[in-house]
Write a protein that holds these residues in place. Structure first.
Motif: not given
Length: 386
Positions: A324-336, A341-350
């Motif tokens: 579970e901890q590995l999955g959270r880290t991969m989701a936050q860092s946007g691994t390959p 890859r998550p668009n950080r501008l869209k995330i900040l706007a959200e």
């Protein structure tokens, strides 16, 4: 002794890999030579057709024809292949049963002498081909020292060329069921039986016409006539028995066997008893020297830490919390490993839209809330912790 055994095993494995690579390279080389031969043969056929068209043009033009050579053979000889070039390349996998022998009658299925029957002059299992007497004749460029030997000066001569095994069929007389007379028939398929092998490893078998009881006999071989010379060994000397085996004495001395095995070869896996005992004593001495070494407290602690790490790595398993901890880290860092890859501008706007809507928390970057963001939450629901 363990080092010697390990060296022998590694040497044999390395030799096996090397032989496998050499076999692959040999197969690739044979295929390349086959392609080169096919290209050369096509070019030669085009050249011969060009010369023939020139001859037809010369006949039509008459005295106005240009001077291109004395005759057709002289023209073709300007770019003739050699006998080695016209030889078929070696096949990748030789045929298991070569059912055509010297003296058989065969019919040619392809080429300029198609549907002609001839006598087999030569067989070559390595190239999977045969030569038929008087058929498939092509002009071949001869060496320079051949010119003028037969009274001519042309650098080309006619010679039978090889024909692929698949382009010929055996011709054998079969009794006509209606008239009872023998007539020649083309054998499309041959059945094999009574396969035997002699002491030298040479195989012999019987040929049959498939789906019938007609046997195809092998052509009779003419025995060559030999003459005794002064340097030949007499038969009585060759048949004289000079060795009688007994159970009291080995046929080969032990010293000769050791010499044949190669005492210093890295592939050797059989050793004398004295040599094995010597190596065992050396191993015991090495172990005793290691035990007699001075071990400091720091060295002892480091050995203990290394052993603990090794044991921990063997027994440790991935638990649910670690995954579970590995999955959270991969989701936050946007691994390959993620599809997008998550668009950080869209995330900040959200995040800003959620703050204006009154959610009162900031989700982690790269992770969107699972609820529907289009409708505000009910008043009775409490805001999630930040």
């Amino acid at each position: 002794m363990e080092r010697i055994i390990r060296r022998s095993i590694l040497a044999k494995a390395s030799a096996a890999r090397r032989y496998a690579r050499e076999a692959q390279l040999k197969i690739a080389y044979k295929r390349m030579k086959r392609n080169q031969y096919d290209a050369m043969l096509r070019e030669h056929h085009r050249y011969v057709n060009k010369i023939k068209s020139e001859l037809v043009e010369d006949v039509k033009m008459g005295p106005l024809a240009p001077i291109r050579g004395r005759d057709a053979k002289d023209r073709i000889a300007r770019d003739l292949p050699t006998a080695d070039a016209m030889r078929l390349p070696e096949v990748v996998e030789p045929r298991k049963f070569f059912n055509i022998a010297v003296g058989d009658r065969v019919v040619i299925l392809n080429g300029k002498d198609r549907n002609k029957v001839g006598l087999v002059k030569e067989v070559d299992p390595d190239t999977d081909s045969v030569k038929v007497q008087g058929l498939n004749v092509y002009p071949i460029r001869t060496p320079d020292y051949f010119e003028g030997l037969d009274g001519g000066d042309s650098p080309g001569m006619d010679q039978e060329c090889s024909i692929a095994y698949t382009d010929v069929r055996l011709v054998h007389p079969i009794e006509d069921p209606k008239t009872g007379a023998l007539r020649d028939a083309i054998v499309k398929k041959i059945k094999i039986s009574n396969v035997t092998k002699d002491a030298q490893g040479k195989r012999t078998w019987t040929r049959w016409v498939a789906f019938s009881k007609t046997e195809i006999p092998w052509p009779k071989k003419t025995e060559p006539e030999y003459q005794d010379e002064q340097c030949d060994t007499k038969r009585m000397d060759a048949e004289e028995r000079t060795y009688v085996p007994t159970l009291l004495k080995p046929p080969i001395p032990d010293g000769a066997i050791n010499e044949l095995r190669g005492k210093f070869s890295k592939f050797r896996d059989r050793h004398d008893r004295e040599y094995i005992e010597q190596k065992m004593r050396e191993d015991e001495e090495e172990k005793s020297r290691k035990k007699a070494r001075v071990v400091t407290p720091l060295m002892d602690i480091n050995r203990k830490i290394r052993r603990e790490k090794i044991e921990k790595g063997k027994t440790q398993k991935l638990t649910g919390s670690i995954l579970e901890q590995l999955g959270r880290t991969m989701a936050q860092s946007g691994t390959p490993f993620m599809k997008e890859r998550p668009n950080r501008l869209k995330i900040l706007a959200e995040i800003e839209r959620q703050e204006q809507a009154g959610f009162g928390f900031r989700p982690a970057l790269g992770q969107l809330p699972a609820r529907n963001l289009e409708t505000p939450p009910a008043a009775s629901q409490s805001a999630p912790p930040s």
